[in-house]
Design an enzyme around this catalytic site. Sequence first.
Site, short mmCIF file in Angstrom:
data_model
loop_
_atom_site.label_atom_id
_atom_site.label_comp_id
_atom_site.label_asym_id
_atom_site.label_seq_id
_atom_site.Cartn_x
_atom_site.Cartn_y
_atom_site.Cartn_z
N GLU A 163 0.83 -1.21 0.00
CA GLU A 163 0.00 0.00 0.00
C GLU A 163 0.87 1.26 0.00
OE1 GLU A 163 -2.68 0.04 3.32
OE2 GLU A 163 -3.96 1.59 2.44
N1 LIG Z 1 -13.42 14.25 6.09
C1 LIG Z 1 -13.54 13.29 5.17
N2 LIG Z 1 -13.01 12.08 5.46
C2 LIG Z 1 -13.14 11.13 4.50
C3 LIG Z 1 -13.76 11.35 3.27
N3 LIG Z 1 -13.71 10.19 2.55
C4 LIG Z 1 -13.07 9.29 3.34
N4 LIG Z 1 -12.75 9.88 4.50
C5 LIG Z 1 -12.03 9.28 5.63
O1 LIG Z 1 -10.73 9.00 5.15
C6 LIG Z 1 -10.32 7.73 5.64
C7 LIG Z 1 -10.18 6.80 4.44
O2 LIG Z 1 -9.75 5.62 4.93
P1 LIG Z 1 -9.78 4.27 4.06
O3 LIG Z 1 -8.97 4.46 2.83
O4 LIG Z 1 -11.20 3.83 3.88
O5 LIG Z 1 -9.09 3.29 5.09
P2 LIG Z 1 -7.79 2.41 4.97
O6 LIG Z 1 -8.26 1.05 4.60
O7 LIG Z 1 -7.18 2.45 6.34
O8 LIG Z 1 -6.90 3.02 3.92
C8 LIG Z 1 -11.42 7.26 6.61
O9 LIG Z 1 -11.11 7.72 7.91
C9 LIG Z 1 -12.64 7.98 6.09
O10 LIG Z 1 -13.58 8.23 7.12
C10 LIG Z 1 -14.30 12.65 3.02
O11 LIG Z 1 -14.84 12.93 1.96
N5 LIG Z 1 -14.15 13.58 4.00
CA LIG Z 2 -6.98 3.95 1.98
#
Ligand SMILES: Nc1nc2c(ncn2[C@@H]2O[C@H](COP(=O)(O)OP(=O)(O)O)[C@@H](O)[C@H]2O)c(=O)[nH]1
Ligand SMILES: [Ca+2]
Length: 494
Positions: A163
């Site tokens: 990643e």
């Molecule tokens: N403020 C905000 N947070 C977001 C948005 N889209 C995703 N996130 C946050 O960004 C993070 C994305 O993490 P994600 O890629 O799903 O998790 P990973 O599997 O740990 O990489 C999470 O904490 C989401 O809640 C957005 O549009 N606004």
């Molecule tokens: Ca991610």
Amino acid sequence: MEQEGPLFILGVFFVLGIVALTVVAVLQNKPLPENLKYGIVLDAGSSHTSVYIYRWPAEKENDTGVVQQVEECKVEGNGISSYHEKPVEAGLSLQACMNKARDIIPVSKHKETPVYLGATAGMRLLRLTNSRVADEVLASVENTLRSSPFDFQGARIITGQEEGAYGWITINYLLGNFIHSSPWFNIMPNSKEGTSGALDLGGASTQITFVSDENIESQDNSLRFRLYGKSYNVYTHSFLCYGKDQALRLQLANTMTGQNITLLDPCFNSGYMRNVSTADLYSSPCVSGLRILTAPQTIQIQGTGNYQLCKNKVQTIFNVSHCSYSRCSFNGIFQPGLQGEFGAFSAFYFVMDFLKLTKEKVSLDSVKDTVERHCSKPWAEVKRESGRIKEKYLSEYCFSGVYILSLLDLYGFNSSSWEDITFLGKIHGSDAGWTLGYMLNLTNMIPAELPPSPPLSHGGYVGLMVFFSVFLLFILLTCWLTFRKPKCLQKGII
Ligand SMILES: Nc1nc2c(ncn2[C@@H]2O[C@H](COP(=O)(O)OP(=O)(O)O)[C@@H](O)[C@H]2O)c(=O)[nH]1
Ligand SMILES: [Ca+2]
């Protein structure tokens, strides 16, 4: 006089020959009509899944920077790991976006379009908790993707190292940092072209990846790449449980007490309240070790909005007491000194963008002031100003801002190196993230050595041909005018 005729005809034929040569050469080297290729990558993140569709001209696929993102479809609902109680629905949740991909990609290309699914930290945590259920969720998404008309190439949980690495490849590919100046004009063949470090903040993990000239003391953190004829020694680490959602759980679990059903939390704006089920809080393997058996079933968080107190709480989730290397970031993980520029994306960008800190270079002190001001705002005012933003996101900007400052501080970003960070959402229309790098690698579109390329672009070639033709014409004309006898000197006139 008489020898002028043949010379003139000769000249005309010479010019016609030059023009003919130029036209043939230009037509011969005209770029072929574009044959477009597509690729699909699903980013199955801990909080949500996104379907990315990429497109590129087939004849240029080994060039750098030619792949572009044409679509991002955000899947409805939470990440696939949230379907642990009903795995079949994980696959069904992807159907709408896959149908959208059918509409966007020409039917004639469906069969040759590879589709990949990579799951990240949410599924790494589910696999730790219950690997059988994790397999059932993967099997469900695989079913859906196999039933699509595309060329299914696999659904898997990628490692944190992958990643980090693919996120680094993506941003440097999009920034054009793998391009070398043309060998013809590159007077310093070993000139050091810089790459950008990659900082990715997710919900369940966070990655840091950058080229290091220092010795990388821990093998798990060392990557060696050979890309487009250049070698790179890259440091990378993925901190599982240090994505911002899991970090918030860690922070809450760290301040839980056995008795109180109310938890005053300075990381939430004053006046904000949230009920948290302790069963849900402790369901994550990140915090299950912190469980307090006497904790009530539900606790009510009440925000008090205090930046400094929040910072003190956030710092308790990082262990900086031990390091068996020459230097560490936190939790005993080796990290060399920071080097070069950095691109910070995903939640780094979402949070800083909300706080209006992504447009121009902002000093570390003004970032701290902005976060401090936001934390001290009453919740009613925050809601009034930004009510259209999802409450889940809006309520956590104080925590997230303090968390980002603490995390980057532990990486070693101080007031001067903070200026080396650019918060990136998209680069030339493509999202910064691991998915593009993942596809480029799996489709072998990043060659180890520089592909042979004509020293000149088509336009440069044509320009040169026209220039030399005109130049030859000029020379010819000058000779004709210079060596032709002036009329008055010709025999018989005087
Ligand atoms: N403020 C905000 N947070 C977001 C948005 N889209 C995703 N996130 C946050 O960004 C993070 C994305 O993490 P994600 O890629 O799903 O998790 P990973 O599997 O740990 O990489 C999470 O904490 C989401 O809640 C957005 O549009 N606004
Ligand atoms: Ca991610």
